[in-house]
Design a protein around this motif. Structure first.
Motif, PDB file in Angstrom:
ATOM      1  N   THR A 122      43.724  24.094  53.701  1.00  0.00           N
ATOM      2  CA  THR A 122      43.101  24.871  52.626  1.00  0.00           C
ATOM      3  C   THR A 122      44.106  25.564  51.716  1.00  0.00           C
ATOM      4  N   MET A 123      45.363  25.681  52.132  1.00  0.00           N
ATOM      5  CA  MET A 123      46.356  26.432  51.362  1.00  0.00           C
ATOM      6  C   MET A 123      46.528  25.922  49.926  1.00  0.00           C
ATOM      7  N   ILE A 176      45.905  28.353  46.698  1.00  0.00           N
ATOM      8  CA  ILE A 176      46.950  28.613  45.700  1.00  0.00           C
ATOM      9  C   ILE A 176      46.412  28.288  44.297  1.00  0.00           C
ATOM     10  N   LYS A 177      45.621  27.230  44.208  1.00  0.00           N
ATOM     11  CA  LYS A 177      44.997  26.872  42.928  1.00  0.00           C
ATOM     12  C   LYS A 177      44.083  28.001  42.449  1.00  0.00           C
ATOM     13  N   TYR A 189      42.498  32.121  38.684  1.00  0.00           N
ATOM     14  CA  TYR A 189      41.758  33.359  38.437  1.00  0.00           C
ATOM     15  C   TYR A 189      42.649  34.585  38.246  1.00  0.00           C
ATOM     16  N   LYS A 190      43.949  34.389  38.189  1.00  0.00           N
ATOM     17  CA  LYS A 190      44.889  35.510  38.023  1.00  0.00           C
ATOM     18  C   LYS A 190      44.595  36.286  36.734  1.00  0.00           C
ATOM     19  N   GLU A 191      44.404  35.549  35.643  1.00  0.00           N
ATOM     20  CA  GLU A 191      44.167  36.190  34.335  1.00  0.00           C
ATOM     21  C   GLU A 191      42.847  36.959  34.306  1.00  0.00           C
ATOM     22  N   TYR A 217      54.302  25.561  50.347  1.00  0.00           N
ATOM     23  CA  TYR A 217      53.050  25.754  49.614  1.00  0.00           C
ATOM     24  C   TYR A 217      53.205  26.573  48.331  1.00  0.00           C
ATOM     25  N   GLY A 218      54.398  27.060  48.046  1.00  0.00           N
ATOM     26  CA  GLY A 218      54.588  27.848  46.833  1.00  0.00           C
ATOM     27  C   GLY A 218      53.898  29.200  46.913  1.00  0.00           C
ATOM     28  N   ILE A 219      54.005  29.831  48.064  1.00  0.00           N
ATOM     29  CA  ILE A 219      53.381  31.147  48.254  1.00  0.00           C
ATOM     30  C   ILE A 219      54.254  32.184  47.555  1.00  0.00           C
TER      31      ILE A 219
END
Length: 148
Positions: free
Chosen positions: A48-49, A53-54, A59-61, A90-92
């Motif tokens: 699920t990671m 991350i997606k 939804y950051k903005e 995973y680019g955490i």
């Protein structure tokens, strides 16, 4: 007993290690916060990671703040090198607390990985779920909490 909907978001204190803590806003007031519990030994967590991350980026903005909590299930999960390898893989880049003493898990009354606790802008628990089936329900709840 699991944390009830409407419960105030507990502070994330007691971490044995932090990664990207400088990315954690000093004040989370008014933010929609998703607290994600996971472990390096958890197969479902790894599956699920990428999607999580997606969501973080998508939804950051709109105001979503993702905070990871690594909750070890086994002694080997406490190995920081294994955690660092997953951070890289995973680019955490969001704040990640390592909860080797289970203090954060205790505050959140969490027993499972992966587990997801979504708090609305008022800091109240809006949705909680665990596992891969629960993860399938997460995105619509994120959008609902963000008012999208």
């Amino acid at each position: 007993m699991p944390m009830r909907l409407g419960t105030e978001r507990p502070e994330i204190v007691g971490a044995t290690e932090w990664f990207a803590q400088d990315q954690l806003p000093a004040d989370l007031t008014g933010k929609t916060v998703l607290v994600h519990f996971w472990a390096v030994s958890c197969h479902i967590c790894h599956e699920t990671m990428p999607e999580l991350i997606k969501y973080r980026d998508q939804y950051k903005e709109q105001g979503l703040e993702l905070i990871g909590v690594h909750q070890p299930r086994y002694e080997a999960d406490s190995d920081l090198e294994r955690i660092k390898a997953d951070i890289e893989k995973y680019g955490i880049s969001h704040p990640l607390a390592v909860d080797n003493e289970q203090k954060i898990a205790e505050a959140y009354q969490n027993e499972y990985v992966p587990a997801f606790y979504l708090f609305n802008a008022e800091g109240k628990l809006f949705f909680r779920t665990a596992g891969d089936k629960g993860f399938e329900k997460l995105q619509p709840k994120i959008e609902q909490a963000l008012g999208l």
